[in-house]
Design a protein around this motif. Structure first.
Motif, PDB file in Angstrom:
ATOM      1  N   ALA A 191       2.827   8.009  -6.825  1.00 15.93           N
ATOM      2  CA  ALA A 191       3.334   7.515  -8.216  1.00 15.93           C
ATOM      3  C   ALA A 191       3.509   6.107  -8.447  1.00 15.93           C
ATOM      4  CB  ALA A 191       4.394   8.401  -9.026  1.00 15.93           C
ATOM      5  N   ALA A 192       4.064   5.484  -7.134  1.00 13.63           N
ATOM      6  CA  ALA A 192       4.430   4.317  -7.302  1.00 13.63           C
ATOM      7  C   ALA A 192       3.644   3.063  -6.663  1.00 13.63           C
ATOM      8  CB  ALA A 192       5.859   4.242  -6.411  1.00 13.63           C
ATOM      9  N   ARG A 193       2.719   3.480  -5.622  1.00 13.30           N
ATOM     10  CA  ARG A 193       2.124   2.422  -4.805  1.00 13.30           C
ATOM     11  C   ARG A 193       1.445   1.643  -5.776  1.00 13.30           C
ATOM     12  NH1 ARG A 193      -2.904   4.156  -2.213  1.00 13.30           N
ATOM     13  NH2 ARG A 193      -3.493   6.311  -2.977  1.00 13.30           N
ATOM     14  N   HIS A 194       0.557   1.908  -6.490  1.00 12.71           N
ATOM     15  CA  HIS A 194      -0.315   0.982  -7.248  1.00 12.71           C
ATOM     16  C   HIS A 194       0.475   0.216  -8.203  1.00 12.71           C
ATOM     17  CE1 HIS A 194      -3.921   2.961  -5.703  1.00 12.71           C
ATOM     18  NE2 HIS A 194      -3.543   3.895  -6.449  1.00 12.71           N
ATOM     19  N   GLU A 195       1.673   0.666  -8.646  1.00 18.79           N
ATOM     20  CA  GLU A 195       2.370  -0.213  -9.559  1.00 18.79           C
ATOM     21  C   GLU A 195       3.247  -1.387  -8.517  1.00 18.79           C
ATOM     22  OE1 GLU A 195       2.099  -0.122 -12.872  1.00 18.79           O
ATOM     23  OE2 GLU A 195       0.962   1.307 -12.367  1.00 18.79           O
ATOM     24  N   VAL A 196       3.704  -0.848  -7.674  1.00 18.49           N
ATOM     25  CA  VAL A 196       4.228  -1.853  -6.440  1.00 18.49           C
ATOM     26  C   VAL A 196       3.274  -2.815  -6.321  1.00 18.49           C
ATOM     27  CG1 VAL A 196       5.125  -1.947  -4.172  1.00 18.49           C
ATOM     28  CG2 VAL A 196       5.977  -0.201  -5.417  1.00 18.49           C
ATOM     29  N   ASP A 197       1.992  -2.516  -5.991  1.00 19.27           N
ATOM     30  CA  ASP A 197       1.118  -3.672  -5.659  1.00 19.27           C
ATOM     31  C   ASP A 197       1.006  -4.793  -6.792  1.00 19.27           C
ATOM     32  OD1 ASP A 197       0.377  -2.447  -2.995  1.00 19.27           O
ATOM     33  OD2 ASP A 197      -1.236  -1.327  -3.739  1.00 19.27           O
ATOM     34  N   LYS A 198       0.836  -4.051  -7.927  1.00 18.76           N
ATOM     35  CA  LYS A 198       0.547  -4.726  -9.302  1.00 18.76           C
ATOM     36  C   LYS A 198       1.953  -5.687  -9.442  1.00 18.76           C
ATOM     37  CE  LYS A 198      -0.833  -2.218 -12.686  1.00 18.76           C
ATOM     38  NZ  LYS A 198      -0.763  -1.599 -13.797  1.00 18.76           N
ATOM     39  N   LEU A 199       3.021  -5.250  -9.304  1.00 17.30           N
ATOM     40  CA  LEU A 199       4.340  -5.997  -9.406  1.00 17.30           C
ATOM     41  C   LEU A 199       4.460  -7.293  -8.334  1.00 17.30           C
ATOM     42  CD1 LEU A 199       6.704  -6.580 -10.983  1.00 17.30           C
ATOM     43  CD2 LEU A 199       8.084  -5.159  -9.263  1.00 17.30           C
ATOM     44  N   ALA A 200       3.761  -6.972  -7.119  1.00 18.41           N
ATOM     45  CA  ALA A 200       3.945  -7.951  -6.290  1.00 18.41           C
ATOM     46  C   ALA A 200       2.859  -9.099  -6.452  1.00 18.41           C
ATOM     47  CB  ALA A 200       3.464  -7.567  -4.773  1.00 18.41           C
TER      48      ALA A 200
END
Length: 253
Positions: A85-94
């Motif tokens: 659930a998180a990895r794509h959002e983490v990439d986007k935030l970075a």
């Protein structure tokens, strides 16, 4: 963590040896034997068995962690629903912040970095996916503990204490509990040089539908690159928004 009623000593010893090899970034028979209470011959047998199964590799007289552990670690991470659930959002935030973004989960009172993404200005740290850290000295850990029952927090503090990692680490229990109350009130946590000198981070909890933390995300950056407006407004808004998206994906998809 509860002790097993009937531990298998051989398995326990094997895992201890593996952890020593990792801690020392490679070690020989004599070096390991000095750290465990068995002889060199027994250590050699453990090491050779692990090497035969490709869990260790031998380079000269030293043994190192082998790639067979990689498949186990990736498998374990992929089974954790929050990762997907998180990895794509983490990439986007970075990408949006240009900084280092971390995803942390709690296991047995310790934090485990589950995923990291680096923006174009990301600082290089001692952290990596799979690394374990104490919770009290990181924004991530405080974000998690701020959304856990007080008795659970007390038990973790009893187990691990509040050791000083830098001169800014909160080491007083009452002060730490008050800090967690503030975290819960404002919905995010901060770490201003509490684990590493010169590093700041802003973290938000990821909660389930019962408002219990199941993980946390953070943006970490050097102290010299962050002003008050970014630290207290821009980054909190960013991590809170990302955490909300992750929560919706995890809890309701």
């Amino acid at each position: 963590m509860a002790e097993p009623k009937h531990p298998v000593r051989t398995v326990d010893r094997t895992l201890e040896i593996v952890e020593i090899v990792q801690e020392l970034d490679g070690a020989g028979v004599s070096e390991i034997a000095e750290r465990v209470d068995i002889g060199k011959s027994a250590v050699h047998n453990h090491l050779n068995t692990l090497a035969n199964r490709e869990y260790l590799t031998k380079e000269g007289d030293e043994y190192h962690i082998g790639l067979s552990f990689l498949s186990l670690g990736v498998y374990a991470r992929n089974r954790n629903g929050i990762y997907d659930a998180a990895r794509h959002e983490v990439d986007k935030l970075a990408e949006e912040t240009g900084e280092l973004v971390n995803l942390l989960v709690e296991k047995n009172g310790m934090g485990i970095y589950l995923y990291q993404a680096k923006g174009e200005n990301a600082v290089e740290l001692d952290t990596y996916e799979g690394k374990r850290v104490l919770l009290h000295c990181t924004g991530l850990g405080k974000a998690i503990l701020g959304f856990r029952p007080r008795e659970e927090v007390e038990a973790i503090v009893d187990e691990y204490g509040l050791p000083a990692m830098t001169e800014n680490t909160i080491t007083d229990r009452e002060e730490f509990l008050e800090e967690l109350d503030e975290v819960r009130d404002r919905k995010y946590a901060t770490d201003r040089e509490e684990r590493l000198t010169g590093l700041c981070c802003v973290a938000a909890p990821i909660t389930d539908d019962q408002d219990r933390s199941i993980g946390a995300i953070s943006v970490a950056c050097p102290l010299h690159r962050i002003g008050d407006d970014r630290f207290y407004n821009e980054l909190p808004d960013a991590v809170l928004g990302t955490a909300n998206v992750i929560e919706l994906a995890h809890n309701y998809s």
